[in-house]
Structure formats: structure tokens, C-alpha cells
Design an enzyme around this catalytic site. Structure first.
Site, PDB file in Angstrom:
ATOM      1  CG  ASP A  95      -2.101  -0.846   1.090  1.00 50.48           C
ATOM      2  OD1 ASP A  95      -2.551  -1.221  -0.076  1.00 50.48           O
ATOM      3  OD2 ASP A  95      -2.708  -1.233   2.128  1.00 50.48           O
TER       4      ASP A  95
ATOM      5  NE  ARG B 227      -2.453   2.935  13.099  1.00 54.29           N
ATOM      6  CZ  ARG B 227      -1.583   1.644  12.986  1.00 54.29           C
ATOM      7  NH1 ARG B 227      -0.477   1.437  13.427  1.00 54.29           N
ATOM      8  NH2 ARG B 227      -2.033   0.809  12.401  1.00 54.29           N
TER       9      ARG B 227
ATOM     10  CG  ASP C  16      -5.259   1.861  12.419  1.00 60.90           C
ATOM     11  OD1 ASP C  16      -5.300   2.265  13.819  1.00 60.90           O
ATOM     12  OD2 ASP C  16      -4.955   0.883  12.085  1.00 60.90           O
TER      13      ASP C  16
ATOM     14  CB  SER D  68      -4.873  -6.449   7.173  1.00 62.57           C
ATOM     15  OG  SER D  68      -4.442  -5.364   7.795  1.00 62.57           O
TER      16      SER D  68
HETATM   17  N1  ARG Z   1      -8.812  -3.448  15.464  1.00 61.89           N
HETATM   18  C1  ARG Z   1      -7.600  -2.765  15.965  1.00 61.89           C
HETATM   19  C2  ARG Z   1      -7.776  -1.535  16.422  1.00 61.89           C
HETATM   20  O1  ARG Z   1      -8.848  -0.831  15.587  1.00 61.89           O
HETATM   21  C3  ARG Z   1      -6.525  -3.190  15.002  1.00 61.89           C
HETATM   22  C4  ARG Z   1      -6.665  -2.383  13.777  1.00 61.89           C
HETATM   23  C5  ARG Z   1      -5.595  -2.927  12.635  1.00 61.89           C
HETATM   24  N2  ARG Z   1      -5.594  -4.177  12.312  1.00 61.89           N
HETATM   25  C6  ARG Z   1      -4.893  -4.795  11.402  1.00 61.89           C
HETATM   26  N3  ARG Z   1      -4.855  -6.117  11.441  1.00 61.89           N
HETATM   27  N4  ARG Z   1      -4.292  -4.285  10.536  1.00 61.89           N
HETATM   28  O2  ARG Z   1      -7.046  -0.782  16.665  1.00 61.89           O
END
Ligand code: ARG
Length: 401
Positions: free
Chosen positions: A16, A96, A125, A177
Site C-alpha cells: 500500500d 497511531r 486507524d 492484514s
Molecule cells: N482493530 C484494531 C484497532 O482498531 C487493529 C486495527 C489494525 N488491524 C490490522 N490487522 N491491520 O485498533
């Protein structure tokens, strides 16, 4: 000719964000400065650097943020006992704001007009990145190509990458992912999107399957000083080393897996699998020590604040006055949180089996049922009379009816 607009991109080296570099250059005529945040994922810095340049970035910053992550984000989350919907230790959610802060710092240094990230339009995110950037520098534009661009699938991105000679390694690509840092791994997509299917064993990267763990239990002693993890089995460790060591040890004993359907901020439910050996062990131990040294009212009240705090972090409001105020509350109660917790790791479980502290409020002579019992049993009767008085009055009224 006017100078090109600069954008600072959160770059991971994956498909990405590689495609994003090229797309920002070709479709939007940006000069792209990449920032790779090392937060404990196993990336090869030199390879990342070469890849970013080969893809067209004008510069790459490789930032070692591991210490910042544990000291400024994991420790407060630990003190707050922040666990979303009982199972998620917020690894992605706390990283983040840290990455956003690094982007903003670089953008200010480089005189960039915009920052960019590779989050999609339906996840949490994007909210955490956007809101953090807005809170830190409201003048910066935020570009999130995955929300805007024309590619509808990974395959289309791969085609674009091939067309433009973007170096990608799809052999390493897993059909999931994965988001991974020192505070845990989050795994979603692929077959996991069917919430009825058991996660295949090959998705796990930090923890062993229970069947492959040692038959004998492993006992560990975790010491805390004023709330900070201090030593493991008597050996002093920095928080960063402690987290790494507990991830290794917990992982060996299969500790810290969870599989859940969670409520995202944007309204959808998603299925995610988590691995968080170190947070699982640290949370259990820290909470147990607080139980020993804090008074009942503080312990019970703290639970409400933990829930609010967790929600704020999950929902992207790290850089908010309420989060800071709640941190102050959690920090205020830490000075007495000094002591040792003994834990047993065995076959995927982690259990507290012992606790001690010079600040303990556990009083043997009050708790014991043997002859050393110093509690005045006679006052129990009067206590019950007063405590139950309102219910007695109520029951008498109902009898009269
Ligand atoms: N569900 C989690 C959150 O909202 C992780 C998000 C990213 N997950 C991922 N497998 N890329 O904080």
C-alpha cells in the site's frame, strides 16, 4: 516554476504505502518524504531505505520510536489498565498518535504542506491519524490515498506497482492484514472474515500453539517500583527490554492470544485476532499489585476511569485534555505500587500465584480464621444492623400493606 508541494508519508515498505509514494508523485505531483517508524516490527532499515528511494521518495527518515512507544504510550496504557472490550490491549491504537507526532515533526522540519497515511476509509486507524495530526498541527493537510484512489483491490495495486517498476515483494505477502509492534500483533482479513472459522495456526507470529508449549510450568517474579516494571526474576530491565523479554517468554508458553468480534468507531463490527504476551502478563501483574496496596474505593473508582480512558484511546482522542487529566489520576496512585508478583505461565495461561509488598494493606491478623484472629467479631452484629437498616424499613412497610 513553483516548487513542488511536499508531503510526509507514514511508510511501512509494504504494498500500500509503496504504491502511495508513486501515486502521490504521478497523480498529485507531490515531492514525497517517507517516514518509517520503528516501533518493534522486524524490518530491515537498510532495505527499507533502498526501497523508499527506488520507489521515488526524495528522502526517508528512519525513526527508532521503540523507547517512546513503551515509555510514553505503553506505560500510561498499563497504568490505566486500558483493554478494549475486555480483550484488546490497544497496540495499534496507541501507536497511531506516536506515528502521527513523528509525521508532524518531520513535516514542520521540512516545511511540508501535507502528511499522508495508508489507512482505509472504514477503519479506526484513519481516525487516529487524522485526529492526532489535526490536534498537533491544524494547518497540515491530510492525504489518505486509500480513501480516494481508483484501485479497488490488491490485485489492481500490484498491477500498478508492476507497471511503474515499484519494488514489491508479494512472496512475503500473507493473505491477512497484520499490524505489529512491541505492544502486540493485530491480525485480520482473509479467512478470518468468517467469524465462525477458527483462526489457522499460521497467522500467529508471537505465540506458540498450546500443543507446542513446554509441559512444565514456568514461574516468574515481576517486581514493580512506583508502578513501573522494574525487574524480572531479580534482573533489572529497562521497560523496552522488559516488554521484549515478556513477549518472548509469554509467547513460548502460548500466553496472550485472543480472538474477538469488536465494535469499531465507524460503526461496523469486525473480527480481529490479537497476540499480546507482554501486555497480558504486565496487566495481570500490575492490577494484582494495585489490589494489594490500594484501598477499595480507589480500586473500584478507577475501573470507571479505565473504561473511559480505553474508549478515548480507541477512538483516536489521545491528544485530548481528558486523556491527560486521566493520566494524572493514574499516575497519582502509582507511588505506593511497589512490590513483587509471582506468576505461573503454563499451556497458554498466565496466573498470579503470589504477591508481596511493603505497602501491602493485607492484614493477616484481620483476615485469618485461626487463633491469631484479631478482628472483633462482636462489632459485626451492630454493623449488620446499620447496614441493613434501609432494607429493614422497606420490608416493614411492605408487610403493613
Ligand atoms: N482493530 C484494531 C484497532 O482498531 C487493529 C486495527 C489494525 N488491524 C490490522 N490487522 N491491520 O485498533
Amino acid at each position: 516554476m513553483s516548487e513542488k508541494k511536499k508531503v510526509v508519508l507514514a511508510y511501512s515498505g509494504g504494498l500500500d504505502t509503496s504504491v502511495i509514494i508513486k501515486w502521490l508523485i504521478l497523480q498529485h505531483q507531490y515531492e514525497v518524504i517517507a517516514v518509517y517508524a520503528d516501533i518493534g516490527q522486524t524490518g530491515d532499515a537498510q532495505a527499507i531505505r533502498e526501497k523508499a528511494y527506488a520507489t521515488g521518495a526524495s528522502k526517508i527518515y528512519i525513526e527508532d520510536l521503540r523507547k517512546d512507544l513503551v515509555d510514553e504510550f505503553c506505560l500510561p496504557a498499563l497504568w490505566a489498565h486500558a483493554v478494549y472490550e475486555d480483550r484488546y490491549y490497544l497496540s495499534a491504537a496507541i501507536s497511531r498518535p506516536l506515528i502521527a507526532r513523528a509525521l508532524v515533526d518531520v513535516a514542520e522540519k521540512e516545511g511540508a504542506q501535507a502528511v499522508a497515511h495508508g489507512s482505509t476509509g472504514k477503519g479506526n486507524d484513519q481516525v487516529r491519524f487524522d485526529v492526532s495530526v489535526m490536534a498537533l498541527n491544524p494547518r497540515l493537510e491530510i492525504v489518505a490515498p486509500l480513501r480516494d484512489w481508483e484501485f479497488g483491490s490488491r490485485q489492481q495495486e500490484i498491477e500498478y506497482a508492476k507497471q511503474h517498476n515499484i519494488p514489491i515483494d508479494i512472496t512475503k505477502d500473507k493473505p491477512y492484514s497484520i499490524d505489529y509492534n512491541l505492544w502486540g500483533a493485530c491480525i485480520e482479513c482473509g479467512v478470518l472474515e468468517d467469524p465462525w472459522l477458527e483462526p489457522p495456526e499460521d497467522i500467529y507470529m508471537l505465540t506458540r500453539a498450546v500443543a507446542a508449549t513446554p509441559d512444565e510450568p514456568r514461574y516468574i517474579e515481576l517486581a514493580f517500583e512506583q508502578g513501573r516494571p522494574l525487574s524480572l526474576d531479580g534482573k533489572k530491565l529497562s521497560l523496552l527490554d522488559m516488554v521484549q523479554e515478556l513477549n518472548r517468554l509469554g509467547g513460548e508458553y502460548g500466553v496472550g492470544r485472543s480472538d474477538m468480534v469488536e465494535n469499531r468507531l465507524v460503526g461496523i463490527k469486525s473480527r480481529e485476532v490479537y497476540e499480546a504476551p507482554a501486555p497480558t502478563i504486565l496487566h495481570l501483574a500490575h492490577a494484582e499489585l494495585e489490589k494489594l496496596v490500594l484501598d477499595k474505593e480507589t480500586i473500584h473508582f478507577k475501573r470507571h476511569l479505565s473504561q473511559k480512558y480505553t474508549q478515548l484511546i480507541y477512538d483516536g482522542l489521545w491528544f485530548s485534555p481528558l486523556r491527560e487529566a486521566l493520566d494524572a489520576f493514574f499516575a497519582q496512585i502509582q507511588p505506593v505500587v511497589t512490590g513483587v508478583i509471582r506468576l505461573k505461565l503454563h499451556k497458554g495461561s498466565c496466573m498470579v500465584v503470589g504477591r508481596k509488598s511493603d505497602n501491602s494493606l493485607y492484614d493477616f491478623s484481620l483476615a485469618t480464621y485461626d487463633e491469631q484472629d484479631a478482628f472483633d467479631h462482636k462489632v459485626g452484629e451492630s454493623f449488620c444492623k446499620i447496614w441493613g437498616l434501609p432494607l429493614k424499613v422497606l420490608a416493614e412497610r411492605d408487610k403493613r400493606k
